[in-house]
Design an enzyme around this catalytic site. Structure first.
Site, PDB file in Angstrom:
ATOM      1  N   GLY A   1       0.792  -1.230   0.000  1.00 20.41           N
ATOM      2  CA  GLY A   1       0.000   0.000   0.000  1.00 20.41           C
ATOM      3  C   GLY A   1       0.823   1.279   0.000  1.00 20.41           C
ATOM      4  CB  SER A   2       4.376   2.137  -0.643  1.00 22.43           C
ATOM      5  OG  SER A   2       4.590   1.824  -2.000  1.00 22.43           O
ATOM      6  CG  ASN A   3       2.059   3.334  -5.641  1.00 22.57           C
ATOM      7  OD1 ASN A   3       2.442   4.373  -6.161  1.00 22.57           O
ATOM      8  ND2 ASN A   3       2.698   2.172  -5.797  1.00 22.57           N
TER       9      ASN A   3
ATOM     10  CG  LEU B   1      -1.539  -8.051  -8.113  1.00 22.74           C
ATOM     11  CD1 LEU B   1      -0.701  -9.182  -7.542  1.00 22.74           C
ATOM     12  CD2 LEU B   1      -0.678  -7.088  -8.900  1.00 22.74           C
TER      13      LEU B   1
ATOM     14  CB  ILE C   1     -11.341  -4.233 -13.945  1.00 20.67           C
ATOM     15  CG1 ILE C   1     -10.164  -3.657 -13.159  1.00 20.67           C
ATOM     16  CG2 ILE C   1     -12.635  -3.536 -13.552  1.00 20.67           C
ATOM     17  CD1 ILE C   1     -10.215  -3.865 -11.662  1.00 20.67           C
TER      18      ILE C   1
ATOM     19  CG  ASN D   1      -3.073  -0.784 -13.337  1.00 16.71           C
ATOM     20  OD1 ASN D   1      -2.970  -0.951 -12.121  1.00 16.71           O
ATOM     21  ND2 ASN D   1      -2.362  -1.491 -14.210  1.00 16.71           N
TER      22      ASN D   1
ATOM     23  CG  HIS E   1       2.485  -2.324 -15.523  1.00 18.26           C
ATOM     24  ND1 HIS E   1       2.014  -3.523 -15.036  1.00 18.26           N
ATOM     25  CD2 HIS E   1       3.619  -2.613 -16.200  1.00 18.26           C
ATOM     26  CE1 HIS E   1       2.818  -4.499 -15.417  1.00 18.26           C
ATOM     27  NE2 HIS E   1       3.803  -3.976 -16.127  1.00 18.26           N
TER      28      HIS E   1
ATOM     29  CG  ASP F   1      -0.685  -4.624 -17.479  1.00 21.47           C
ATOM     30  OD1 ASP F   1      -1.277  -3.995 -16.587  1.00 21.47           O
ATOM     31  OD2 ASP F   1       0.061  -5.590 -17.257  1.00 21.47           O
TER      32      ASP F   1
ATOM     33  CD  GLU G   1       4.914   2.148  -8.843  1.00 20.56           C
ATOM     34  OE1 GLU G   1       4.573   1.359  -9.732  1.00 20.56           O
ATOM     35  OE2 GLU G   1       4.971   1.811  -7.641  1.00 20.56           O
TER      36      GLU G   1
HETATM   37  C1  GAR Z   1       3.519  -1.087  -7.425  1.00 16.76           C
HETATM   38  O1  GAR Z   1       4.870  -1.050  -7.825  1.00 16.76           O
HETATM   39  C2  GAR Z   1       2.601  -1.176  -8.634  1.00 16.76           C
HETATM   40  O2  GAR Z   1       3.112  -0.536  -9.763  1.00 16.76           O
HETATM   41  C3  GAR Z   1       2.543  -2.654  -8.846  1.00 16.76           C
HETATM   42  O3  GAR Z   1       2.461  -3.209  -7.570  1.00 16.76           O
HETATM   43  C4  GAR Z   1       3.224  -2.388  -6.672  1.00 16.76           C
HETATM   44  C5  GAR Z   1       2.424  -2.177  -5.409  1.00 16.76           C
HETATM   45  O4  GAR Z   1       3.207  -1.561  -4.420  1.00 16.76           O
HETATM   46  N1  GAR Z   1       1.424  -3.013  -9.668  1.00 16.76           N
HETATM   47  C6  GAR Z   1       1.485  -3.991 -10.574  1.00 16.76           C
HETATM   48  O5  GAR Z   1       2.459  -4.698 -10.722  1.00 16.76           O
HETATM   49  C7  GAR Z   1       0.215  -4.147 -11.426  1.00 16.76           C
HETATM   50  N2  GAR Z   1       0.453  -5.037 -12.535  1.00 16.76           N
HETATM   51  P1  GAR Z   1       2.520  -0.868  -3.163  1.00 16.76           P
HETATM   52  O6  GAR Z   1       1.554  -1.863  -2.548  1.00 16.76           O
HETATM   53  O7  GAR Z   1       3.661  -0.554  -2.233  1.00 16.76           O
HETATM   54  O8  GAR Z   1       1.817   0.361  -3.627  1.00 16.76           O
END
Ligand code: GAR
Length: 186
Positions: A12-14, A84, A87, A101, A103, A144, A173
């Protein structure tokens, strides 16, 4: 103020970066977090910020009830931030142009089923790429493949490890995702 729903199943850092960015700005209100993984780090973030959580399994995700529930939040934007699952088309049809999304690679390279998180970075390093980056894009029924909103690049040094690349990608990101969301909401 626009309503945003965050779909996330990882650390969940994003999600955290998005919440931090919009805190006190009167632009976006996170009205719910959708998660398919018990114990995911993002659930602690939801609790700390008092954001309702919608837990899903495959069955609920593709049900009409779930879409109805999403509708009750009256969302302006559905944001996949480390999510992941594909949808369901009924949801894509209900919110055309309103699902995005992030990626962790430069699509169309290193996208598609199975390409997520460290899988992506391991492959990029294996392939001896000189650069990677992030892609923020609209979501359609295919993994994607929706139209690209923005990409940002980073260079890869010869001795960079997948972990180092992952860190650089996360930095991109956390900077670009909230700003892209702000742009779309305005
Ligand atoms: C992120 O790097 C995002 O781009 C990736 O999962 C990570 C989640 O990190 N998403 C994918 O790979 C989608 N295909 P987070 O939980 O720390 O935000």
């Amino acid at each position: 103020m626009k309503n945003i729903i965050l779909f996330a199943s990882g650390a969940g850092s994003n999600v955290q970066a998005i919440l931090d960015y919009f805190e006190g700005k009167n632009i976006a209100k996170p009205v719910a977090i959708v998660c398919n993984k018990a114990g995911a780090g993002v659930l602690n973030i939801a609790e700390k910020h008092d954001i309702p959580v919608e837990m899903i399994n495959k069955e609920r995700f593709s049900s009409e009830d779930f879409i109805n529930k999403i509708n009750t939040y009256n969302p302006d934007l559905l944001i996949l931030a480390g999510f992941l699952w594909k949808i369901p088309s009924a949801l894509v049809e209900k919110y055309p142009g309103k699902i995005i999304n992030i990626h962790p690679a430069l699509l169309p390279k290193y996208g598609g089923k199975g390409m997520y998180g460290m899988n992506v970075h391991n492959t990029v390093i294996e392939q001896k790429e000189k650069e990677s980056g992030i892609t923020i894009h609209y979501v359609n029924e295919h993994y994607d493949e929706g139209n690209v909103i923005v990409q940002a690049h980073c260079t890869i040094a010869e001795d960079d490890t997948p972990e180092m690349l992952a860190q650089n990608i996360h930095k991109l990101e956390h900077f670009y995702f909230p700003r892209a969301i702000e742009f779309l909401l305005k």
